[in-house]
Design a protein around this motif. Structure first.
Motif, PDB file in Angstrom:
ATOM      1  N   GLY A 289       4.333  -2.527   5.101  1.00 46.42           N
ATOM      2  CA  GLY A 289       5.167  -3.516   4.423  1.00 46.42           C
ATOM      3  C   GLY A 289       4.409  -4.753   3.987  1.00 46.42           C
ATOM      4  O   GLY A 289       3.345  -4.673   3.376  1.00 46.42           O
ATOM      5  N   LYS A 290       4.964  -5.935   4.348  1.00 48.10           N
ATOM      6  CA  LYS A 290       4.390  -7.208   3.893  1.00 48.10           C
ATOM      7  C   LYS A 290       2.987  -7.432   4.435  1.00 48.10           C
ATOM      8  O   LYS A 290       2.136  -8.031   3.764  1.00 48.10           O
ATOM      9  CB  LYS A 290       5.298  -8.366   4.317  1.00 48.10           C
ATOM     10  N   ASP A 291       2.769  -6.983   5.679  1.00 51.66           N
ATOM     11  CA  ASP A 291       1.440  -7.172   6.273  1.00 51.66           C
ATOM     12  C   ASP A 291       0.385  -6.388   5.496  1.00 51.66           C
ATOM     13  O   ASP A 291      -0.728  -6.848   5.286  1.00 51.66           O
ATOM     14  CB  ASP A 291       1.439  -6.727   7.740  1.00 51.66           C
ATOM     15  N   ARG A 292       0.752  -5.188   5.080  1.00 44.16           N
ATOM     16  CA  ARG A 292      -0.176  -4.354   4.300  1.00 44.16           C
ATOM     17  C   ARG A 292      -0.457  -5.001   2.931  1.00 44.16           C
ATOM     18  O   ARG A 292      -1.600  -5.067   2.492  1.00 44.16           O
ATOM     19  CB  ARG A 292       0.446  -2.955   4.132  1.00 44.16           C
ATOM     20  N   VAL A 293       0.595  -5.522   2.291  1.00 45.05           N
ATOM     21  CA  VAL A 293       0.412  -6.166   0.979  1.00 45.05           C
ATOM     22  C   VAL A 293      -0.472  -7.405   1.122  1.00 45.05           C
ATOM     23  O   VAL A 293      -1.373  -7.648   0.303  1.00 45.05           O
ATOM     24  CB  VAL A 293       1.780  -6.550   0.358  1.00 45.05           C
ATOM     25  N   ARG A 294      -0.247  -8.166   2.175  1.00 44.80           N
ATOM     26  CA  ARG A 294      -1.050  -9.375   2.391  1.00 44.80           C
ATOM     27  C   ARG A 294      -2.526  -9.005   2.616  1.00 44.80           C
ATOM     28  O   ARG A 294      -3.427  -9.626   2.041  1.00 44.80           O
ATOM     29  CB  ARG A 294      -0.518 -10.151   3.608  1.00 44.80           C
ATOM     30  N   ALA A 295      -2.755  -7.958   3.424  1.00 47.44           N
ATOM     31  CA  ALA A 295      -4.133  -7.533   3.686  1.00 47.44           C
ATOM     32  C   ALA A 295      -4.801  -7.059   2.395  1.00 47.44           C
ATOM     33  O   ALA A 295      -5.973  -7.362   2.130  1.00 47.44           O
ATOM     34  CB  ALA A 295      -4.143  -6.424   4.738  1.00 47.44           C
ATOM     35  N   ILE A 296      -4.056  -6.318   1.566  1.00 43.74           N
ATOM     36  CA  ILE A 296      -4.614  -5.857   0.285  1.00 43.74           C
ATOM     37  C   ILE A 296      -4.917  -7.057  -0.612  1.00 43.74           C
ATOM     38  O   ILE A 296      -5.951  -7.097  -1.282  1.00 43.74           O
ATOM     39  CB  ILE A 296      -3.630  -4.872  -0.411  1.00 43.74           C
TER      40      ILE A 296
ATOM     41  N   GLY B  72       3.169  -9.231  -7.182  1.00 36.92           N
ATOM     42  CA  GLY B  72       3.682  -7.961  -7.691  1.00 36.92           C
ATOM     43  C   GLY B  72       2.587  -6.937  -7.900  1.00 36.92           C
ATOM     44  O   GLY B  72       2.779  -5.734  -7.649  1.00 36.92           O
ATOM     45  N   ALA B  73       1.430  -7.410  -8.373  1.00 38.05           N
ATOM     46  CA  ALA B  73       0.306  -6.500  -8.611  1.00 38.05           C
ATOM     47  C   ALA B  73      -0.171  -5.893  -7.293  1.00 38.05           C
ATOM     48  O   ALA B  73      -0.478  -4.699  -7.219  1.00 38.05           O
ATOM     49  CB  ALA B  73      -0.825  -7.250  -9.307  1.00 38.05           C
ATOM     50  N   MET B  74      -0.228  -6.718  -6.248  1.00 40.34           N
ATOM     51  CA  MET B  74      -0.692  -6.225  -4.951  1.00 40.34           C
ATOM     52  C   MET B  74       0.336  -5.286  -4.321  1.00 40.34           C
ATOM     53  O   MET B  74      -0.015  -4.314  -3.653  1.00 40.34           O
ATOM     54  CB  MET B  74      -0.992  -7.397  -4.013  1.00 40.34           C
ATOM     55  N   LYS B  75       1.623  -5.568  -4.566  1.00 41.57           N
ATOM     56  CA  LYS B  75       2.671  -4.653  -4.086  1.00 41.57           C
ATOM     57  C   LYS B  75       2.524  -3.293  -4.764  1.00 41.57           C
ATOM     58  O   LYS B  75       2.697  -2.249  -4.133  1.00 41.57           O
ATOM     59  CB  LYS B  75       4.058  -5.233  -4.394  1.00 41.57           C
ATOM     60  N   ALA B  76       2.191  -3.321  -6.070  1.00 40.92           N
ATOM     61  CA  ALA B  76       2.026  -2.062  -6.808  1.00 40.92           C
ATOM     62  C   ALA B  76       0.774  -1.321  -6.352  1.00 40.92           C
ATOM     63  O   ALA B  76       0.738  -0.094  -6.366  1.00 40.92           O
ATOM     64  CB  ALA B  76       1.960  -2.352  -8.302  1.00 40.92           C
ATOM     65  N   LEU B  77      -0.252  -2.070  -5.945  1.00 45.42           N
ATOM     66  CA  LEU B  77      -1.441  -1.419  -5.387  1.00 45.42           C
ATOM     67  C   LEU B  77      -1.085  -0.734  -4.071  1.00 45.42           C
ATOM     68  O   LEU B  77      -1.550   0.365  -3.773  1.00 45.42           O
ATOM     69  CB  LEU B  77      -2.528  -2.462  -5.118  1.00 45.42           C
ATOM     70  N   SER B  78      -0.248  -1.402  -3.301  1.00 41.19           N
ATOM     71  CA  SER B  78       0.164  -0.871  -2.004  1.00 41.19           C
ATOM     72  C   SER B  78       1.062   0.348  -2.163  1.00 41.19           C
ATOM     73  O   SER B  78       0.943   1.327  -1.430  1.00 41.19           O
ATOM     74  CB  SER B  78       0.888  -1.972  -1.218  1.00 41.19           C
ATOM     75  N   ASP B  79       1.966   0.273  -3.152  1.00 38.00           N
ATOM     76  CA  ASP B  79       2.901   1.377  -3.402  1.00 38.00           C
ATOM     77  C   ASP B  79       3.072   1.546  -4.908  1.00 38.00           C
ATOM     78  O   ASP B  79       3.852   0.830  -5.540  1.00 38.00           O
ATOM     79  CB  ASP B  79       4.250   1.050  -2.747  1.00 38.00           C
ATOM     80  N   PRO B  80       2.322   2.480  -5.504  1.00 36.58           N
ATOM     81  CA  PRO B  80       2.323   2.603  -6.967  1.00 36.58           C
ATOM     82  C   PRO B  80       3.548   3.280  -7.560  1.00 36.58           C
ATOM     83  O   PRO B  80       3.621   3.439  -8.783  1.00 36.58           O
ATOM     84  CB  PRO B  80       1.056   3.416  -7.256  1.00 36.58           C
ATOM     85  N   SER B  81       4.527   3.621  -6.729  1.00 35.64           N
ATOM     86  CA  SER B  81       5.713   4.269  -7.325  1.00 35.64           C
ATOM     87  C   SER B  81       6.405   3.262  -8.240  1.00 35.64           C
ATOM     88  O   SER B  81       6.550   2.091  -7.903  1.00 35.64           O
ATOM     89  CB  SER B  81       6.669   4.738  -6.230  1.00 35.64           C
TER      90      SER B  81
END
Ligand code: ZN
Length: 229
Positions: free
Chosen positions: A143-150, A103-112
Motif C-alpha cells: 500500500g502507501k508504504d510501498r508507494v513511499r518507498a518507490i 500518481g506516477a509512483m502509485k502507477a509504478l507500484s500498481d500499473p493496472s
C-alpha cells in the motif's frame, strides 16, 4: 470564464507592475537562475513556492514522476533542459524533487489502469529500477508504504540517470556540481533531503548542514592515473 484563467488579468494589472524593477533587471541582463529543479508535474507541488523563489531564481523542469531519462535513451525535453541549464546558464545545483501521494509512483507500484495511457506507461519505465528495488529488497511493504518507498528510490534512480548526461558528468568531474534529492511530504508540509553518504532521507533543518545527494568534489582519479605512469 474559468476563474483560474481570469487571474491572468490580475498578473498584468497588479503583479507585474509591482515587480517592475525585478523584471526590468531580468530582461536587461538575462537570467542567472541559482538552481535547476526537476520536479513532478503534480499541481500540489509548486517548486517556486517550496523554494520561496522569485522570478529569475529557479530553472524548472516538470514531468509526471520527476523522471530524468538516461542520456542515451531519448532526445527529449528533460535532456535538453538539463543541457541548457548546465552549459548556457551555468547552473551548479540540480534538485530532483519527488513527493508523497504521487500518481506516477502509485502507477509504478500498481500499473493496472494504464492500458488507456500507453505514453504514460512507456514514460514510467524510467522508474522501473525503483519499482524493482522495492519489489525485491522490501517485498514486505504494501500500500502507501510501498508507494513511499518507490518514490524515494525513484529520486535516487533519477539522480543516477542525471549523472549519465555528459554535461552533468563533466561538471561533477570538475567538482562544480551539487546534486540534491528531495521528497516533499505534502501531508506533513515537510521536505526530506537525500544524504548521499549516509544513504538516507532526512528532514531539511535550518540548524543542520543541508543533506546533499552528491557534494561537489574535484575528481582525483585522472591525476592518480598520470602519477602512476
Ligand atoms: Zn507526482
Amino acid at each position: 470564464m474559468n476563474e483560474l484563467i481570469g487571474r491572468v488579468f490580475h498578473f498584468e494589472k497588479s503583479i507585474f507592475p509591482a515587480h517592475g524593477e525585478l523584471f526590468g533587471k531580468l530582461t536587461t541582463h538575462g537570467q542567472t537562475p541559482k538552481a535547476l529543479m526537476i520536479s513532478c508535474a503534480d499541481s500540489r507541488v509548486v517548486p517556486e513556492q517550496i523554494m520561496q523563489a522569485e522570478p529569475g531564481d529557479l530553472f524548472v523542469c516538470r514531468n509526471a514522476g520527476n523522471m530524468v531519462p538516461p542520456y542515451a535513451t531519448l532526445n527529449g525535453g528533460v535532456t535538453s533542459t538539463v543541457e541548457y541549464a548546465v552549459v548556457a546558464l551555468g547552473v551548479r545545483d540540480v534538485i530532483v524533487c519527488g513527493h508523497s501521494d504521487c500518481g506516477a509512483m502509485k502507477a509504478l507500484s500498481d500499473p493496472s489502469g494504464l492500458e488507456m495511457m500507453p505514453n504514460v506507461a512507456a514514460w514510467l519505465r524510467h522508474g522501473a529500477a525503483a519499482e524493482h528495488i522495492v519489489s525485491t529488497c522490501h517485498e514486505h511493504l504494501e500500500g502507501k508504504d510501498r508507494v513511499r518507498a518507490i518514490s524515494l528510490e525513484n529520486i535516487i534512480a533519477q539522480i543516477g540517470h542525471l549523472r549519465t548526461h555528459p554535461t552533468v558528468a563533466a561538471a561533477i568531474a570538475r567538482g562544480e556540481m551539487t546534486l540534491h534529492g528531495w521528497f516533499v511530504d505534502i501531508h506533513a508540509g515537510q521536505v526530506l533531503g537525500l544524504d548521499g553518504d549516509a544513504g538516507e532521507f532526512v528532514p531539511l533543518r535550518e540548524d543542520r548542514d543541508l543533506p546533499v545527494a552528491l557534494a561537489p568534489r574535484p575528481r582525483v582519479a585522472t591525476e592518480y592515473a598520470e602519477a602512476a605512469q
